[in-house]
Design a protein around this motif. Structure first.
Motif, PDB file in Angstrom:
ATOM      1  N   ASP A   1       0.783  -1.295   0.032  1.00 30.44           N
ATOM      2  CA  ASP A   1      -0.079   0.029  -0.089  1.00 30.44           C
ATOM      3  C   ASP A   1       0.883   1.257   0.176  1.00 30.44           C
ATOM      4  OD1 ASP A   1      -2.348  -1.157  -0.157  1.00 30.44           O
ATOM      5  OD2 ASP A   1      -2.514  -1.462   2.190  1.00 30.44           O
TER       6      ASP A   1
ATOM      7  N   ARG B   1       0.614  -9.810  -2.540  1.00 27.22           N
ATOM      8  CA  ARG B   1       1.047  -8.777  -1.425  1.00 27.22           C
ATOM      9  C   ARG B   1       2.304  -9.602  -0.831  1.00 27.22           C
ATOM     10  NH1 ARG B   1      -1.802  -4.406   0.390  1.00 27.22           N
ATOM     11  NH2 ARG B   1      -4.149  -4.254  -0.505  1.00 27.22           N
TER      12      ARG B   1
ATOM     13  N   ARG C   1      -3.791   3.207  -0.483  1.00 20.16           N
ATOM     14  CA  ARG C   1      -4.420   2.127  -1.637  1.00 20.16           C
ATOM     15  C   ARG C   1      -3.323   1.279  -2.249  1.00 20.16           C
ATOM     16  NH1 ARG C   1      -5.118   6.792  -5.103  1.00 20.16           N
ATOM     17  NH2 ARG C   1      -2.979   8.069  -5.058  1.00 20.16           N
ATOM     18  N   PRO C   2      -3.881   0.219  -2.879  1.00 16.86           N
ATOM     19  CA  PRO C   2      -2.356  -0.486  -3.387  1.00 16.86           C
ATOM     20  C   PRO C   2      -1.700   0.351  -4.509  1.00 16.86           C
ATOM     21  CG  PRO C   2      -4.496  -1.890  -3.085  1.00 16.86           C
ATOM     22  CD  PRO C   2      -4.766  -0.350  -2.805  1.00 16.86           C
TER      23      PRO C   2
END
Length: 385
Positions: free
Chosen positions: A239, A329, A250-251
């Protein structure tokens, strides 16, 4: 007459060893053009765009024992202490800016000569990426450095080896500001569009491509091809939160849709080329997905990792892994510097191309800045075009 050309974005991986000797830097830069060579068009001009701050690690010339960037900076300040102290006192700058101004005496001529030779040898329009660049001026026929100024600057050369122009980064990220690299912000009123056979080129370095004032400035001057050299200093699937709203987390890939992709799918700028460097440099992580973008109805349906497929991507380099968001992730985390995982520093490299067309240019040749005239004199070129 319609301008037909090929846009090329190179996504390289860097390593400390690429910057400890001038010959190593030259090899690294040449490797990127050799990667691109099989993709270069033979029947039209080529525009090759390299990545942001690919000249910054020239600070490491001579090598360092340190394993983190901060400790390397301390080591280098001490190595060059007499010169650093003199600059700190005479130009009232921080130690890190003084260090960079001192090293620029070697780094800038090396960078400019290597990039000019690459453009000439490969016969391409070359956006060389960017480096910490002092400001220069001509004084009595001699090139002089302007006291204290050090910007994140992109430089462009034509296939004849001539300097097309320069562009400074206006909006600096926190690591580029005081307490980090301590760079000087560029001036918005100095950004220009450069008419060429490969489009009316405007440069928005990294964060600048997210900022409306920069995009509006370039659009108003007739920019048709946006160049966004990038060095994203965080895992691609982590993020992010940046000013003006660091709480808006946000990503990374989702955030990136607000730069080149948004510019070309919703504005008057026709195309954008966004190369991104990857690799762990000491304790710093750089990651991303290079892209070439156009109108929303163009390209195949695809998008960055962790985002839904969409139009507008004329070319997009895949990320290093596939899977669910959580799997991505984790895949990003294990690749970061210091993870100790077998996949640490395992990234995707490659070359993207897109054949593009534009109508004839109506953009006037911009008046060279004092700095550009000085660089042309330094390179042995006429100071006016």
């Amino acid at each position: 007459m319609t301008r037909s050309f090929r846009a090329v974005a190179v996504q390289p991986q860097w390593h400390v060893d690429d910057f400890i000797m001038p010959a190593a830097f030259q090899r690294w830069m040449h490797t990127q053009l050799r990667m691109a060579r099989p993709q270069l068009a033979q029947d039209r001009p080529n525009l090759v765009v390299l990545t942001e701050l690919n000249g910054l690690p020239l600070l490491l010339l001579g090598g360092v024992r340190a394993t983190t960037f901060k400790s390397a900076a301390r080591e280098l300040v001490l190595r060059h202490w007499p010169a650093v102290l003199r600059l700190m006192l005479t130009e009232r700058v921080s130690a890190i800016r003084a260090l960079q101004l001192h090293v620029a005496q070697v780094a800038v001529p090396l960078y400019l000569s290597v990039c000019r030779d690459l453009a000439l040898s490969y016969g391409v329009y070359l956006c060389c990426g960017s480096l910490p660049m002092p400001r220069y001026r001509l004084e009595g026929g001699e090139v002089r450095r302007v006291s204290g100024v050090l910007t994140n600057q992109a430089v462009m050369f034509g296939p004849d080896g001539r300097l097309i122009g320069c562009a400074d980064k206006v909006h600096l990220t926190p690591p580029e500001q005081a307490g980090g690299l301590d760079l000087s912000p560029g001036r918005l009123d100095e950004l220009r569009a450069f008419p060429t056979a490969v489009g009316d080129l405007g440069v928005a370095i990294s964060l600048d491509a997210f900022r409306a004032d920069v995009i509006d400035c370039l659009r108003e001057q007739g920019c048709t091809v946006l160049l966004q050299p990038d060095a994203n200093g965080i895992s691609w699937t982590a993020d992010e939160g940046l000013p003006p709203d660091p709480a808006h987390v946000r990503p990374q890939p989702l955030a990136w849709l607000e730069s080149s992709w948004q510019v070309t799918t919703s504005g008057q700028i026709r195309y954008a080329v966004n190369p991104m460097v990857v690799g762990n440099l000491l304790d710093l992580t750089f990651d991303g997905q290079s892209a070439i973008t156009g109108r929303l109805h163009e390209g195949v349906l695809q998008s960055y990792a962790m985002t839904e497929p969409r139009g507008g991507f004329l070319a997009l380099l895949p990320w290093a892994a596939q899977g669910t968001d959580e799997e991505l992730r984790e895949a990003g985390r294990v690749r970061t510097a210091g993870s100790g995982h077998p996949l640490e520093n395992s990234y995707q490299t490659g070359v993207l191309t897109a054949d593009l067309e534009l109508p004839p240019s109506v953009v006037p040749e911009p008046t060279p800045t004092e700095h550009e005239r000085a660089l042309r004199a330094w390179l042995g070129e006429p100071t006016r075009r």
